[in-house]
Design an enzyme around this catalytic site. Structure first.
Site, PDB file in Angstrom:
ATOM      1  CG  ASP A 299       9.718  -4.502  -6.825  1.00  0.00           C
ATOM      2  OD1 ASP A 299      10.651  -5.041  -6.204  1.00  0.00           O
ATOM      3  OD2 ASP A 299       8.525  -4.655  -6.506  1.00  0.00           O
TER       4      ASP A 299
HETATM    5  C1  NOJ Z   1      10.032  -7.366  -4.592  1.00  0.00           C
HETATM    6  C2  NOJ Z   1       8.899  -6.704  -3.895  1.00  0.00           C
HETATM    7  O1  NOJ Z   1       7.866  -6.410  -4.813  1.00  0.00           O
HETATM    8  C3  NOJ Z   1       9.272  -5.428  -3.174  1.00  0.00           C
HETATM    9  O2  NOJ Z   1       8.167  -4.967  -2.452  1.00  0.00           O
HETATM   10  C4  NOJ Z   1      10.461  -5.673  -2.296  1.00  0.00           C
HETATM   11  O3  NOJ Z   1      10.764  -4.514  -1.562  1.00  0.00           O
HETATM   12  C5  NOJ Z   1      11.615  -6.106  -3.164  1.00  0.00           C
HETATM   13  N1  NOJ Z   1      11.276  -7.336  -3.838  1.00  0.00           N
HETATM   14  C6  NOJ Z   1      12.908  -6.304  -2.367  1.00  0.00           C
HETATM   15  O4  NOJ Z   1      12.834  -7.440  -1.598  1.00  0.00           O
END
Ligand code: NOJ
Length: 771
Positions: A299
């Site tokens: 993430d």
């Molecule tokens: C953080 C989020 O937890 C995730 O779900 C997302 O895809 C990413 N950021 C990218 O924006």
């Protein structure tokens, strides 16, 4: 228009070749492969191409493939151009201008040494420009077909921007309505979430990933993110392995089996080891047990956050942990880029590990057909928000809305009998709010609000008076409430549009109090005092505790955040053009202290019943007792929810009967058929979601009191009957026992069929060992 130029350059280690941009990798293989017209579809050919390409790469180029960078700036920076040209970038995210994306791809395929195209990622969660209901709303449709089609529409729209990878579906089981990201989830149940996860993956990825308009999906967040303590986003999760395997992992397994190309590691700490550094999850379960051959992305900056968690001392150790655990690509952060080479040089990470990880990434790029076709031509794809997209969004919103209550059949509204309607509330005409969370690219100008849709539907047949009464859902200003009362007084019926604005759910937007925010409950009270029939239409990103308003309204239509076409869907449902058919994918608590509350709970050694529970107000002050009830309940909330999983009313009556099994006893490996007779006993045609629940009475680990094992949407005309059959193989009854092995145990099973998890229509059967 597109940079489909022919260029001359050298594919490393090969003869000099003239080729179309990006075909270097392809050419490598055409010498090995025979006549396959679509090399990205043949696994063997892909493996050969991966191996051949990998053998050409320097360590720095390999690490570059493991690096995903943010490319959201409007202007391409020199830094980004140089990094791509130097082979230091495997993927970009957050760039949605197709000319810019094409330029990025051009640099990658024409100017980098090996011409490896980029993965272009974006959070396309429930639509791109045309927005479907939030995923939790889509889950309320219990309709894999509409969920699949919604994802397909989203994929095609996103592909017009050059996006070839979405970070969806989010399939974290969520049993805590406080958690803001429950909006993005498919609810509380492993079976329902698995079925819908597969549908979403199929929708995004299509049948052939290399086809124009399909994009790679991401099953996220691996794993356990939805169990954040007290529903506070990013908080710690503690999930015993048995619970993890029986509840949280099944949707991921289903997505992997459906061919999902990527997984995303969760931000959260799981049982003391943050998921991004969790070898058990990514090596043992995902690779060894499930044979996943796609890749795992971290993430956002979650690799470097391993140090913040306190798992490591610095970025270098974080990289060591994440790579060892199996995170193939780092999203943002760039710590792989700056530390991995050194870890290899010092002999702490074997380059063979890196080769496998890079192969996972390259395999995905080949499967997507990016080497053949890295560029985007939007004219190859359907126009944004074309009729099919809007109709899909409308159908999804219609099927997602759940009729929670409908006293005295106040709904549907009669076009003929009503003279005037008061439309009151902050969400009747809020084009942005109805789209919900995670709509980076959603176009609010496409939104059709309930107010405008109702006006369009009734024309001049009914007088409509509208008052927002509150500036937004959180407002505590009550100065317009008197006017609301006057308008309500003059109307035949009041439609109250309540709920949450989109900002109140989603990532980092958790709430500890899940009542209607602001002074909405007071607005309900004021309107109720007029004595007019009141219908609450609630748009929200989570289940809300509605206990304080439920008795003050005659009907509640829970529409979630319904997306672009929420207005027409709600108008159709209110006026009976469509009958509601949504069913709750998540339990609605009476009060927040009941959380976590879910239908598939364990029985406990002291199960509560109506006879054993006592309410706090009924404790006799003059004869206090030492013990009350002595079962598993709350003195102030009892043990039942406000609305159960699977609940949802219709404008017709569905009559269930004759629940039966075709065999009282089956052997291991056999199938039992459980059936029921369903009749539309009312006078309107409508769809019903028929649900099958099972209880395994005795297990080597205790089993839930009920588990969803099947569901089917059926449409019946008035008076029409149908027999609904569910076939259950003994494998469908399997669970992870004490030794963490998946198995079915012999013994007695109860089975229920009905319209919610509270159905009482039961039959039973026995599973016996083979001789
Ligand atoms: C953080 C989020 O937890 C995730 O779900 C997302 O895809 C990413 N950021 C990218 O924006």
């Amino acid at each position: 228009m597109l940079p489909r130029t022919t260029t001359e350059r050298t594919c490393s280690g090969l003869r000099k070749c003239t080729l179309t941009a990006g075909l270097c990798g392809l050419l490598l293989i055409t010498t090995m492969s025979t006549s396959d017209a679509n090399p990205s579809a043949d696994p063997e050919t892909i493996e050969q191409r991966v191996t051949a390409l990998l053998s050409q790469m320097t360590l720095a180029e390999k690490i570059g493939q493991m690096n995903q960078v943010n490319a959201s700036d409007d202007d391409l920076s020199d830094h980004l151009r140089e990094a791509i040209e130097a082979g230091r970038v495997g993927s970009v995210l957050n760039q949605v201008d197709f000319d810019t994306v094409n330029e990025l791809q051009r640099i990658a395929v024409q100017e980098s040494r090996l011409g490896i195209p980029l993965l272009v990622g974006r959070d396309v969660i429930h639509g791109f420009k045309t927005v479907m209901p939030i995923p939790l709303g889509q889950a309320a449709s219990w309709n894999p077909d509409i969920v699949r089609e919604g994802a397909r529409v989203a994929a095609r729209e996103a592909a017009t921007s050059g996006i070839n990878w979405t970070f969806a579906p989010m399939i974290d089981i969520s049993r805590d309505a406080r958690w803001g990201r429950i909006a993005e989830s498919l609810g509380e149940d492993p079976y329902l979430a698995s079925e819908l996860a597969v549908a979403m993956v199929e929708g995004f990825q299509g049948e052939d990933l290399a086809e124009i308009g399909t994009i790679a999906a991401t099953a996220k967040h691996f794993a356990g993110y939805g169990a954040a303590e007290s529903g506070r986003d990013y908080a710690t999760t503690n999930i015993p392995e048995n619970e993890l395997r029986n509840v949280y992992l099944p949707p991921f397994k289903a997505a992997v089996d459906a061919g999902v190309l990527t997984l995303m590691a969760s931000f959260s700490d799981l049982n003391g080891v943050p998921a991004t550094g969790n070898e058990f999850l990514m090596r043992q379960v995902l690779r060894d047990e499930w044979d996943f051959d796609g890749f795992v992305v971290s993430d956002w900056d979650s690799v470097r956050q391993l140090a913040v968690h306190g798992l490591t001392e610095n970025d270098r150790e974080s990289v060591y942990e994440a790579v060892t655990a199996g995170v193939d690509m780092e999203m943002a952060g760039e710590s792989y880029l700056y530390n991995l080479e050194d870890l290899v040089a010092k002999g702490r990470i074997d380059v063979a590990i890196i080769d496998v990880m890079v192969a996972n990434i390259l395999r995905a790029k080949f499967r997507l057909g990016l080497f053949e076709n890295p560029f985007t031509d939007p004219t190859d794809l359907p126009a944004i928000a074309h009729d099919h997209a809007l109709q899909t969004a409308r159908k999804a919103a219609t099927q997602s809305a759940v009729l929670l209550k409908n006293d005295a059949n106040v709904l549907p509204l009669s076009m003929d009998k009503l003279r005037s309607i008061a439309i009151i509330g902050p969400l009747a005409d809020a084009p942005y709010e109805q789209l919900g969370t995670w709509i980076f690219d959603g176009d609010r100008d496409l939104s059709v609000t309930p107010l405008s849709a109702i006006r369009a539907l009734v024309g001049d047949r009914i007088d409509i008076r509208y008052l927002p009464a509150m500036e937004n859902s959180r407002s505590k200003a009550t100065k317009a409430f008197d006017e609301a009362s006057v308008i309500a007084q003059d109307a035949d019926v009041v439609l109250l549009f309540l709920g949450e604005e989109s900002i109140l759910s989603g990532e980092a937007h958790s709430r500890a109090d899940i009542n209607l925010p602001g002074d909405q409950a007071e607005l309900v009270r004021v309107v109720r005092e007029t004595g007019k029939p009141v219908v609450a239409v609630i748009q929200a990103g989570r289940p809300l505790t509605l206990t304080n308003i439920v008795d003050k309204v005659d009907a509640i239509l829970f529409a979630w955040h319904p997306g672009t076409m929420g207005g027409p869907a709600i108008a159709d449902l209110l006026f009976g053009v469509e009958s509601p058919s949504g069913k709750l994918p998540v339990t609605f608590p009476r009060m927040v202290g009941q959380i976590p509350i879910y239908y598939s709970q364990k029985n406990t050694g002291k199960p509560p019943s109506p006879e054993t529970i006592v309410h706090i107000d009924d404790i006799d002050a003059h004869a206090p007792q030492l013990s009350l009830g002595m079962t598993a309940f709350h003195l102030d909330a009892g043990y039942t929810p406000l609305y159960a999983f699977g609940h949802g009313l219709s404008y017709t009556e569905f009559d269930y009967r004759d629940v039966a099994v075709n065999a009282n006893e089956i052997r291991m490996g056999e199938t039992v058929t459980i059936s029921a007779r369903l009749k539309n006993a009312g006078d309107v045609g409508a769809a019903e979601v028929v649900q099958l629940y099972v209880r395994d009475l005795v297990g080597n680990v205790t089993r839930p009191v009920r588990e969803l094992k099947g569901f089917r949407r059926v449409h019946l005309e008035p008076g029409e009957s149908v027999t609904v059959d569910f076939e259950l193989h003994t494998d469908d009854l399997a669970f992870y026992g004490r030794d963490m092995q998946l198995m079915t145990e012999p013994g007695q099973f109860h089975a229920w069929i009905g319209g919610s998890s509270e159905t009482q229509l039961r039959t039973e059967f026995r599973v016996v060992e083979n001789d």
